[in-house]
Design a protein around this motif. Structure first.
Motif, PDB file in Angstrom:
ATOM      1  N   LEU A   1       0.833  -1.203   0.000  1.00 32.00           N
ATOM      2  CA  LEU A   1       0.000   0.000   0.000  1.00 32.00           C
ATOM      3  C   LEU A   1       0.867   1.251   0.000  1.00 32.00           C
ATOM      4  O   LEU A   1       0.580   2.215  -0.715  1.00 32.00           O
ATOM      5  N   GLU A   2       1.957   1.223   0.750  1.00 35.04           N
ATOM      6  CA  GLU A   2       2.880   2.355   0.769  1.00 35.04           C
ATOM      7  C   GLU A   2       3.527   2.562  -0.609  1.00 35.04           C
ATOM      8  O   GLU A   2       3.639   3.687  -1.082  1.00 35.04           O
ATOM      9  N   HIS A   3       3.916   1.480  -1.261  1.00 38.94           N
ATOM     10  CA  HIS A   3       4.522   1.591  -2.593  1.00 38.94           C
ATOM     11  C   HIS A   3       3.528   2.178  -3.600  1.00 38.94           C
ATOM     12  O   HIS A   3       3.897   2.964  -4.467  1.00 38.94           O
ATOM     13  N   VAL A   4       2.279   1.781  -3.485  1.00 39.59           N
ATOM     14  CA  VAL A   4       1.242   2.189  -4.434  1.00 39.59           C
ATOM     15  C   VAL A   4       0.777   3.622  -4.176  1.00 39.59           C
ATOM     16  O   VAL A   4       0.560   4.379  -5.121  1.00 39.59           O
ATOM     17  N   THR A   5       0.644   4.005  -2.914  1.00 45.45           N
ATOM     18  CA  THR A   5       0.050   5.305  -2.603  1.00 45.45           C
ATOM     19  C   THR A   5       1.073   6.398  -2.338  1.00 45.45           C
ATOM     20  O   THR A   5       0.695   7.556  -2.188  1.00 45.45           O
ATOM     21  N   GLY A   6       2.339   6.063  -2.280  1.00 43.35           N
ATOM     22  CA  GLY A   6       3.354   7.096  -2.137  1.00 43.35           C
ATOM     23  C   GLY A   6       3.359   7.980  -3.375  1.00 43.35           C
ATOM     24  O   GLY A   6       2.870   7.596  -4.440  1.00 43.35           O
ATOM     25  N   ARG A   7       3.920   9.157  -3.233  1.00 45.40           N
ATOM     26  CA  ARG A   7       3.900  10.124  -4.340  1.00 45.40           C
ATOM     27  C   ARG A   7       4.421   9.523  -5.635  1.00 45.40           C
ATOM     28  O   ARG A   7       3.759   9.565  -6.667  1.00 45.40           O
ATOM     29  N   TRP A   8       5.603   8.943  -5.612  1.00 45.54           N
ATOM     30  CA  TRP A   8       6.202   8.468  -6.861  1.00 45.54           C
ATOM     31  C   TRP A   8       5.567   7.173  -7.336  1.00 45.54           C
ATOM     32  O   TRP A   8       5.443   6.945  -8.539  1.00 45.54           O
ATOM     33  N   GLY A   9       5.129   6.319  -6.423  1.00 45.97           N
ATOM     34  CA  GLY A   9       4.477   5.078  -6.829  1.00 45.97           C
ATOM     35  C   GLY A   9       3.173   5.334  -7.556  1.00 45.97           C
ATOM     36  O   GLY A   9       2.912   4.768  -8.622  1.00 45.97           O
TER      37      GLY A   9
END
Length: 143
Positions: free
Chosen positions: A25-33
């Motif tokens: 979820l962090e990878h997907v919802t982070g700015r660059w992800g």
């Protein structure tokens, strides 16, 4: 019982600190992800094309983001044995599903920005000196 069957039977709960879904979820919802997934929804890109499309991302951050998304099964990386080497990135079927949902959220946010900006102005007017976040630096008319 094989490994895949055991994994399919697990109950994942993102609200639990030990749940591996938190990392994804962090990878997907982070700015660059989220921006990378959104860009790749438009089609496959070479690294530098993708870097130009995701305005502001550094080479290092894009590389880290692509590695994380590839590891999570959302992005497919294909290295072509050419001289010079060519590497293409595209969404996997799972990545496409995630990107479609992200794009719906992005479109909602973009469509409601006048309301958001009015709310910010109201907040800043009633709470002097308490404006926060990167969004406060954006000026109307900027792109």
């Amino acid at each position: 019982m094989d490994e895949n069957t055991r994994l399919d039977e697990l109950a994942f709960d993102v609200f639990s600190r030990q749940c591996p879904s938190r990392g994804t979820l962090e990878h997907v919802t982070g700015r660059w992800g989220s921006l990378t997934l959104g860009a790749l929804h438009e089609g496959g890109f070479r690294f530098n094309e993708l870097r130009r499309r995701v305005d502001g991302v550094s080479e290092k951050m894009l590389s880290q983001t692509l590695h994380a998304l590839e590891r999570d099964g959302l992005v497919h990386r294909e290295a072509q044995p050419t001289n010079p080497p060519r590497v293409d990135y595209e969404l996997t079927p799972l990545g496409r599903q995630v990107a479609e949902r992200l794009l719906a959220l992005i479109q909602l946010v973009e469509g409601r920005m006048p309301e958001v900006l009015r709310a910010r102005d109201h907040y800043d007017g009633t709470h002097p000196g308490r404006a926060v976040g990167r969004g406060g630096r954006w000026q109307r008319g900027q792109k």
